[in-house]
Design an enzyme around this catalytic site. Structure first.
Site, PDB file in Angstrom:
ATOM      1  N   HIS A 196      39.905 -65.600 -66.665  1.00  0.00           N
ATOM      2  CA  HIS A 196      40.890 -64.648 -66.224  1.00  0.00           C
ATOM      3  C   HIS A 196      42.459 -65.264 -66.542  1.00  0.00           C
ATOM      4  O   HIS A 196      43.483 -64.842 -66.145  1.00  0.00           O
ATOM      5  CB  HIS A 196      40.831 -64.678 -64.734  1.00  0.00           C
ATOM      6  CG  HIS A 196      39.814 -63.655 -64.388  1.00  0.00           C
ATOM      7  ND1 HIS A 196      40.023 -62.209 -64.107  1.00  0.00           N
ATOM      8  CD2 HIS A 196      38.456 -63.879 -64.350  1.00  0.00           C
ATOM      9  CE1 HIS A 196      38.707 -61.682 -63.917  1.00  0.00           C
ATOM     10  NE2 HIS A 196      38.078 -62.491 -64.003  1.00  0.00           N
ATOM     11  N   SER A 226      21.561 -45.507 -81.685  1.00  0.00           N
ATOM     12  CA  SER A 226      21.457 -47.008 -81.430  1.00  0.00           C
ATOM     13  C   SER A 226      19.943 -47.209 -81.373  1.00  0.00           C
ATOM     14  O   SER A 226      19.257 -46.437 -80.882  1.00  0.00           O
ATOM     15  CB  SER A 226      21.904 -47.306 -79.963  1.00  0.00           C
ATOM     16  OG  SER A 226      21.571 -48.666 -79.609  1.00  0.00           O
ATOM     17  N   GLY A 286      25.658 -56.308 -70.300  1.00  0.00           N
ATOM     18  CA  GLY A 286      26.248 -56.431 -69.006  1.00  0.00           C
ATOM     19  C   GLY A 286      25.986 -57.793 -68.562  1.00  0.00           C
ATOM     20  O   GLY A 286      25.837 -57.979 -67.461  1.00  0.00           O
ATOM     21  N   SER A 292      29.676 -60.256 -73.627  1.00  0.00           N
ATOM     22  CA  SER A 292      30.480 -59.042 -74.309  1.00  0.00           C
ATOM     23  C   SER A 292      29.709 -58.457 -75.426  1.00  0.00           C
ATOM     24  O   SER A 292      29.984 -58.274 -76.511  1.00  0.00           O
ATOM     25  CB  SER A 292      31.719 -59.874 -74.986  1.00  0.00           C
ATOM     26  OG  SER A 292      32.897 -59.326 -74.539  1.00  0.00           O
ATOM     27  N   ASP A 313      37.872 -61.800 -75.895  1.00  0.00           N
ATOM     28  CA  ASP A 313      36.369 -61.389 -76.372  1.00  0.00           C
ATOM     29  C   ASP A 313      36.260 -61.104 -78.030  1.00  0.00           C
ATOM     30  O   ASP A 313      35.770 -61.369 -78.659  1.00  0.00           O
ATOM     31  CB  ASP A 313      35.808 -60.330 -75.567  1.00  0.00           C
ATOM     32  CG  ASP A 313      35.552 -60.726 -74.000  1.00  0.00           C
ATOM     33  OD1 ASP A 313      36.094 -61.868 -73.784  1.00  0.00           O
ATOM     34  OD2 ASP A 313      35.262 -59.845 -73.336  1.00  0.00           O
TER      35      ASP A 313
HETATM   36  P1  ADP Z   1      29.276 -56.763 -71.508  1.00  0.00           P
HETATM   37  O1  ADP Z   1      30.298 -56.352 -72.483  1.00  0.00           O
HETATM   38  O2  ADP Z   1      29.675 -58.038 -70.550  1.00  0.00           O
HETATM   39  O3  ADP Z   1      27.936 -57.096 -71.973  1.00  0.00           O
HETATM   40  P2  ADP Z   1      29.933 -54.109 -70.791  1.00  0.00           P
HETATM   41  O4  ADP Z   1      29.664 -53.272 -69.479  1.00  0.00           O
HETATM   42  O5  ADP Z   1      31.296 -54.262 -71.221  1.00  0.00           O
HETATM   43  O6  ADP Z   1      29.277 -55.578 -70.543  1.00  0.00           O
HETATM   44  O7  ADP Z   1      29.254 -53.550 -71.727  1.00  0.00           O
HETATM   45  C1  ADP Z   1      27.899 -53.235 -71.622  1.00  0.00           C
HETATM   46  C2  ADP Z   1      27.546 -51.829 -72.283  1.00  0.00           C
HETATM   47  O8  ADP Z   1      27.600 -51.685 -73.776  1.00  0.00           O
HETATM   48  C3  ADP Z   1      26.275 -51.115 -72.042  1.00  0.00           C
HETATM   49  O9  ADP Z   1      26.399 -50.195 -70.796  1.00  0.00           O
HETATM   50  C4  ADP Z   1      26.275 -50.248 -73.035  1.00  0.00           C
HETATM   51  O10 ADP Z   1      26.921 -48.910 -72.924  1.00  0.00           O
HETATM   52  C5  ADP Z   1      26.793 -50.900 -74.463  1.00  0.00           C
HETATM   53  N1  ADP Z   1      25.865 -51.425 -75.340  1.00  0.00           N
HETATM   54  C6  ADP Z   1      25.798 -53.004 -75.479  1.00  0.00           C
HETATM   55  N2  ADP Z   1      24.763 -53.107 -76.282  1.00  0.00           N
HETATM   56  C7  ADP Z   1      24.166 -52.129 -76.507  1.00  0.00           C
HETATM   57  C8  ADP Z   1      23.077 -51.474 -77.574  1.00  0.00           C
HETATM   58  N3  ADP Z   1      22.476 -52.332 -78.298  1.00  0.00           N
HETATM   59  N4  ADP Z   1      23.113 -50.265 -77.502  1.00  0.00           N
HETATM   60  C9  ADP Z   1      23.443 -49.393 -77.011  1.00  0.00           C
HETATM   61  N5  ADP Z   1      24.537 -49.738 -76.030  1.00  0.00           N
HETATM   62  C10 ADP Z   1      25.093 -50.707 -76.091  1.00  0.00           C
HETATM   63 MG    MG Z   2      32.404 -55.779 -72.279  1.00  0.00          MG
END
Ligand code: ADP
Ligand code: MG
Length: 386
Positions: free
Chosen positions: A38, A71, A126, A130, A176
């Site tokens: 942060h 995807s 999630g 990132s 990130d």
């Molecule tokens: P983080 O970036 O910490 O992993 P976020 O909530 O910012 O968490 O992002 C996660 C989101 O990214 C998921 O809800 C999805 O929409 C997307 N995502 C990540 N990887 C994929 C993937 N391989 N295929 C489809 N969507 C993905």
């Molecule tokens: Mg994210």
């Protein structure tokens, strides 16, 4: 993962989906933040590293303005959008990340052609690693090459930030993307978030007989959540009351005076940022002078500060950290925005199995969802694969 094999496989999947080969394949990694949480939106210091888990996109230009997105993750089906009328409210799920990047490039006056795009990623979703920025950085690397826009890494960082802030709607900083775009094998990325300057700091845990364990608690977090926004608001309030442009401008020596000027909660928020910035600087210095084995205490102090002063940890993260430490890790902390996601534990190779087993047992005993535990190493930043 052997990129050559998976690149060919991804190109074949692209051909099956879109009836032609892609023009190229690009990849960008997720990241782990070693320390500096942060601090980014306070114009401070962060020390993330790109990890050996990546998002890959196969991209082909097509005539017209349609964008077709697919995807390999889950069973999400084909999404079609139009580059001539991108609407952030209509963008759903993961497609808001590539569409946000296209929109952001358009805001810079860059013409983006019609595209077919296939995403494949092994960055856990999630988990605070990132996965979203991995997608955005892979896409912007592809589009920077395809459009010939010639953006520098610094400009790509700002363009992906704009995509996240103004299209996706997540008020995130630049850490990130900087790690994903500017990372380097065997190094952490020491980033000054005020001027975007980067210094690569050697960070090779294995040379010190250590591994970096990631413990994904499976507790979901969301940056769009109130917790993140309220921490940002506290930091802005703190800076305003203390009369500085950003909390970056407050040092550890100023804290005593600050305590008399701020309400109790805002003071603790400010104290986290100020001490965390200082811990990043100390970590960089210790890595340079003594190597990874010397930074355990700083990781522990960072976690305590996030748990007690910034209040962004949760019971699962605390249990992961405490159990790792009690079973041989030399330092551990939650990593990422908080309220869930992952912890990291810098662990002697000789204690790795013990830490893994103990954390799994502790989670089972507490009735928590089984964590996902894996190792990461500092890897290269975004690149074109084919
Ligand atoms: P983080 O970036 O910490 O992993 P976020 O909530 O910012 O968490 O992002 C996660 C989101 O990214 C998921 O809800 C999805 O929409 C997307 N995502 C990540 N990887 C994929 C993937 N391989 N295929 C489809 N969507 C993905
Ligand atoms: Mg994210």
């Amino acid at each position: 993962m052997t990129p050559a094999v998976s690149t060919t496989h991804l190109a074949e999947q692209f051909q099956t989906a879109f009836g032609r080969l892609p023009d190229g394949v690009w990849q960008a990694p997720g990241r782990v933040n070693l320390i500096g949480e942060h601090t980014d939106y306070n114009e401070g210091f962060v020390l993330p590293f790109a990890i050996d888990k990546t998002a890959r996109v196969a991209v082909g230009v097509r005539p017209g303005s349609a964008v077709r997105l697919l995807s390999t993750y889950g069973d999400q089906g084909l999404t079609t959008a139009d580059t001539a009328s991108l609407d952030r409210r209509a963008a759903k799920g993961w497609t808001k990340y590539p569409l946000g990047v296209i929109w952001s490039l358009q805001q810079r006056g860059i013409d983006v052609p019609g595209l077919d795009l296939l995403l494949d990623s092994d960055v856990p979703l999630g988990a605070g690693l990132s996965s979203s920025h991995a997608i955005e950085c892979a896409v912007i690397s592809a589009l920077n090459d395809i459009t010939g826009a010639g953006l520098s890494p610094e400009e790509m960082v700002l363009a992906t930030q704009r995509a996240e802030n103004d299209f996706v709607g997540a008020p995130t900083g630049i850490m990130d993307q900087s790690a994903s775009l500017r990372g380097s094998k065997g190094h952490a990325v020491f980033l000054d978030c005020r001027d975007q300057s980067v210094q690569l700091v050697p960070f090779e845990a294995e040379n010190a007989g250590l591994v970096m364990l990631v413990i994904d608690t499976k507790v979901s977090h969301s940056h769009a959540d109130g917790g993140y926004a309220s921490r940002r608001a506290s930091c802005e309030l703190g800076a305003e009351v203390l009369g500085v442009r950003a909390l970056r401008d407050v040092g550890p020596d100023d804290l005593e005076e600050a305590s008399g000027l701020l309400d109790e909660v805002t003071f603790r928020r400010v104290r986290h940022i100020v001490t965390e910035n200082d811990r990043v600087l100390q970590t960089v210095e210790l890595l340079g002078r003594q190597g990874p084995a010397a930074i355990g205490g700083l990781l522990d102090a960072s976690h305590a500060s996030m748990r007690d002063d910034f209040e962004i940890s949760c019971a699962e993260l605390d249990l992961a950290v405490e159990t790792s430490r009690a079973n041989g890790a030399i330092g551990a902390r939650m990593t990422g925005g908080g309220f869930g996601g992952a912890a990291i534990a810098l662990t002697p190779v000789t204690a790795e199995q013990q830490v893994r087993a103990a954390v799994e047992q502790a989670f089972a005993r507490a009735g928590y969802t089984a964590p996902d535990i894996f190792t990461v190493t500092p890897a290269a930043g975004a690149m074109r694969l084919a």
